[in-house]
Design a protein around this motif. Structure first.
Motif, short mmCIF file in Angstrom:
data_model
loop_
_atom_site.label_atom_id
_atom_site.label_comp_id
_atom_site.label_asym_id
_atom_site.label_seq_id
_atom_site.Cartn_x
_atom_site.Cartn_y
_atom_site.Cartn_z
N ALA A 221 0.74 -1.32 0.07
CA ALA A 221 -0.09 -0.23 -0.20
C ALA A 221 0.91 0.96 0.18
O ALA A 221 0.34 2.51 0.89
N GLU B 71 1.19 3.16 -1.94
CA GLU B 71 1.41 4.24 -3.08
C GLU B 71 0.29 5.23 -2.39
O GLU B 71 0.01 6.18 -3.37
N ARG B 72 -0.19 4.67 -2.08
CA ARG B 72 -1.76 5.40 -1.30
C ARG B 72 -1.64 5.67 0.27
O ARG B 72 -2.77 6.28 0.56
N ARG B 73 -0.80 5.24 0.54
CA ARG B 73 -0.48 5.77 2.64
C ARG B 73 1.56 5.97 2.69
O ARG B 73 2.14 5.63 1.73
#
Length: 106
Positions: free
Chosen positions: A89, A91-93
């Motif tokens: 994850a 890239e998202r957080r």
């Protein structure tokens, strides 16, 4: 009766290069933050705690995780230990607390 095969490797049949196993894990190159990173899945080191840069939580000893470092000839000090889910994850957080490279790890 022959043994049953659960999975077939289509990519191996087509001649694609597969990552070589290193110490029981696979090493591969992935993109993150605009650069290439060498990523290796590890089973975990007994007696050693690491701090995940994705969630800023500790990775307990013996826990499987991901080790990643920049692909431009970076040294041992540039390796980062991530939870597998946090690396997936990435890239998202990001971490709630951003640490600099010179900041203490613990």
């Amino acid at each position: 009766m022959s043994p049953r095969r659960n999975r077939t490797s289509h990519s191996a049949d087509q001649g694609e290069a597969q990552p070589a196993p290193l110490g029981g894990s696979l090493r591969r190159v992935e993109s993150f933050d605009g650069e290439d990173w060498v990523v290796q899945t590890v089973a975990g080191t007994p007696g050693r705690y690491y701090r995940c840069p994705g969630c800023d939580q500790e990775i307990p000893p013996g826990t499987g995780h991901v080790v990643a470092w920049p692909d431009h000839g970076a040294g041992v000090e540039d390796r980062r230990h991530w939870h597998r889910a946090c690396w997936g994850a990435r890239e998202r957080r990001g971490a709630a607390v951003q640490r600099g490279r010179s900041a203490p790890r613990y």
